[in-house]
Design an enzyme around this catalytic site. Structure first.
Site, PDB file in Angstrom:
ATOM      1  N   ASP A 198       1.044  -1.391  -0.142  1.00  0.00           N
ATOM      2  CA  ASP A 198      -0.606   0.322  -0.082  1.00  0.00           C
ATOM      3  C   ASP A 198       0.566   1.458   0.167  1.00  0.00           C
ATOM      4  O   ASP A 198       1.886   1.144   0.238  1.00  0.00           O
ATOM      5  CB  ASP A 198      -1.041  -0.082   1.043  1.00  0.00           C
ATOM      6  CG  ASP A 198      -2.092   1.263   1.247  1.00  0.00           C
ATOM      7  OD1 ASP A 198      -2.671   1.578   0.269  1.00  0.00           O
ATOM      8  OD2 ASP A 198      -2.000   2.542   2.137  1.00  0.00           O
ATOM      9  N   SER A 199       0.567   2.451  -0.526  1.00  0.00           N
ATOM     10  CA  SER A 199       0.969   3.782  -0.240  1.00  0.00           C
ATOM     11  C   SER A 199       1.560   3.652   0.884  1.00  0.00           C
ATOM     12  O   SER A 199       1.937   4.495   1.148  1.00  0.00           O
ATOM     13  CB  SER A 199      -0.115   4.652  -1.235  1.00  0.00           C
ATOM     14  OG  SER A 199      -1.151   4.685  -0.545  1.00  0.00           O
ATOM     15  N   CYS A 209      -3.741  -1.162  -1.969  1.00  0.00           N
ATOM     16  CA  CYS A 209      -4.038   0.568  -2.806  1.00  0.00           C
ATOM     17  C   CYS A 209      -5.258   0.181  -3.792  1.00  0.00           C
ATOM     18  O   CYS A 209      -4.914   0.192  -4.779  1.00  0.00           O
ATOM     19  CB  CYS A 209      -2.394   1.472  -2.934  1.00  0.00           C
ATOM     20  SG  CYS A 209      -2.689   3.350  -2.844  1.00  0.00           S
ATOM     21  N   GLU A 224      -6.106  10.984   7.904  1.00  0.00           N
ATOM     22  CA  GLU A 224      -4.224  10.174   8.403  1.00  0.00           C
ATOM     23  C   GLU A 224      -4.404  11.672   9.668  1.00  0.00           C
ATOM     24  O   GLU A 224      -3.827  10.953  11.024  1.00  0.00           O
ATOM     25  CB  GLU A 224      -3.412  10.694   7.875  1.00  0.00           C
ATOM     26  CG  GLU A 224      -3.768  10.105   6.501  1.00  0.00           C
ATOM     27  CD  GLU A 224      -2.630   8.607   5.788  1.00  0.00           C
ATOM     28  OE1 GLU A 224      -1.544   9.792   5.988  1.00  0.00           O
ATOM     29  OE2 GLU A 224      -2.602   8.133   5.493  1.00  0.00           O
ATOM     30  N   CYS A 265     -11.362   3.438  -1.474  1.00  0.00           N
ATOM     31  CA  CYS A 265     -10.445   3.849  -0.751  1.00  0.00           C
ATOM     32  C   CYS A 265      -9.556   3.033  -0.138  1.00  0.00           C
ATOM     33  O   CYS A 265     -10.953   3.167   1.155  1.00  0.00           O
ATOM     34  CB  CYS A 265     -10.451   5.084  -0.497  1.00  0.00           C
ATOM     35  SG  CYS A 265      -8.756   6.036   0.092  1.00  0.00           S
ATOM     36  N   HIS A 295      -8.807   4.497   2.969  1.00  0.00           N
ATOM     37  CA  HIS A 295      -8.581   5.094   4.497  1.00  0.00           C
ATOM     38  C   HIS A 295     -10.208   4.506   4.662  1.00  0.00           C
ATOM     39  O   HIS A 295     -10.791   5.365   5.790  1.00  0.00           O
ATOM     40  CB  HIS A 295      -8.453   6.219   4.235  1.00  0.00           C
ATOM     41  CG  HIS A 295      -7.166   6.176   4.274  1.00  0.00           C
ATOM     42  ND1 HIS A 295      -5.951   5.875   3.134  1.00  0.00           N
ATOM     43  CD2 HIS A 295      -5.926   7.109   4.921  1.00  0.00           C
ATOM     44  CE1 HIS A 295      -4.778   5.912   3.101  1.00  0.00           C
ATOM     45  NE2 HIS A 295      -4.091   6.892   4.759  1.00  0.00           N
TER      46      HIS A 295
HETATM   47  N1  DGL Z   1      -3.770   3.887  -0.420  1.00  0.00           N
HETATM   48  C1  DGL Z   1      -5.496   5.112  -1.337  1.00  0.00           C
HETATM   49  C2  DGL Z   1      -5.647   4.683  -1.746  1.00  0.00           C
HETATM   50  O1  DGL Z   1      -6.690   3.220  -1.368  1.00  0.00           O
HETATM   51  C3  DGL Z   1      -5.407   6.338  -0.527  1.00  0.00           C
HETATM   52  C4  DGL Z   1      -3.811   7.023   0.087  1.00  0.00           C
HETATM   53  C5  DGL Z   1      -2.840   7.498  -1.021  1.00  0.00           C
HETATM   54  O2  DGL Z   1      -3.856   8.367  -1.701  1.00  0.00           O
HETATM   55  O3  DGL Z   1      -2.288   6.774  -1.088  1.00  0.00           O
HETATM   56  O4  DGL Z   1      -6.435   5.367  -3.080  1.00  0.00           O
END
Ligand code: DGL
Length: 278
Positions: free
Chosen positions: A6-7, A69, A166, A201, A203
């Protein structure tokens, strides 16, 4: 051992569901906190960073990597699979969170013959909330309409939500932001009601209650972590070679500051997660 990329730490919401569904499987999680967020980056940057993260997980011994992600799944996954994977890591696999959602929404298996006759289902409208880059990629509407042209897909980018979640912003601030985005989606629909919405997403599961409360009653909010876990379980039944028996260990790596990330992670993973520097 299965790799999860993940990012940042949002993908821990997906990892939590995978770990609960597959308690005997070992997982190695990598969060690219150094380069997060991905949601506003260019497609080329997202591709390059995702390729680097997946390579690290393969080099650490994973044979299968899940892109938790949405942004990476929507923007980079197809290119990785079509132009890089087989030559760089033959026999390995990368899967994303897009396919399980598209299958759940359309009811059409990913590998189905799309040219074959299929009775059209009743017309339906689905809303998608996601980062700007996921929305711009058009990946969800494209893949859904290939399989189920009767489904109308309306997307709403939510650029403020990742930073607010966040920052653990107060509930009323989050609620106001979610209200802006649910209003935005509903106004695109001009009074029509979606049957379901997808929180596209990593989050957004943390604020799913706000979405559910602010959408009209009866709109189903699809749970991406649970659907991904269900889909991966089914995939591993068909491909047991990617799931060597383990002891349910989970390791966490980050390209960022391990102490800071470990402090933030609990909210996303639902329990403490001790990160190490990758
Ligand atoms: N993990 C990203 C997503 O699911 C959200 C966070 C980011 O923008 O890096 O799209």
């Amino acid at each position: 051992m299965i790799g999860v990329f993940d990012s940042g730490h949002g993908g821990l919401t997906v990892l939590n569901a995978l770990h609960r569904s597959m308690p005997q499987t070992d997982f190695l999680y990598l969060g690219d906190h150094h380069d997060a967020p991905y949601g506003d980056r260019t497609p080329d940057e997202i591709y390059r960073l995702t390729l680097a993260g997946v390579s690290r997980l393969f080099d650490a011994g994973a044979r299968l990597v899940i892109l938790a992600c949405n942004t990476a799944s929507a923007v980079a996954l197809r290119r990785l699979q079509q132009t890089w994977l087989d030559a760089a890591y033959p026999g390995r696999r990368v899967l994303g969170v897009l396919v399980p959602m598209v299958e759940a929404i359309t009811g059409v298996p990913w590998m189905a013959d799309l040219a074959a006759e299929r009775p059209a289902g009743p017309p339906r409208t689905i809303g998608i909330f996601a980062t700007s880059r996921t929305v711009d990629s058009g990946a969800y509407p494209r893949e859904i309409s290939h399989r189920a042209p009767e489904v109308r897909v309306v997307q709403q980018a939510c650029p403020d939500l990742v930073p607010l979640i966040e920052a653990d912003a107060p509930a009323e601030v989050i609620r106001a932001a979610v209200a802006r985005y649910t209003d935005g989606l509903l106004s695109q629909l001009g009074g029509e009601m979606p049957q379901a919405v997808m929180l596209g997403c990593t989050h957004y599961p943390l604020v799913a209650d706000h979405f559910a409360a602010l959408l009209p009653p009866g709109v189903e909010v699809l749970s991406q972590p649970d659907l991904t876990a269900r889909s991966l379980t089914a995939y591993l039944e068909r491909h047991p070679e990617f799931d060597r028996p383990g002891t349910g260990q989970v390791h966490f790596l980050t390209t960022g500051d391990a102490d800071r990330v470990s402090r933030l992670a609990t909210r996303f993973f639902g329990k403490p997660a001790r990160f190490e520097k990758a």
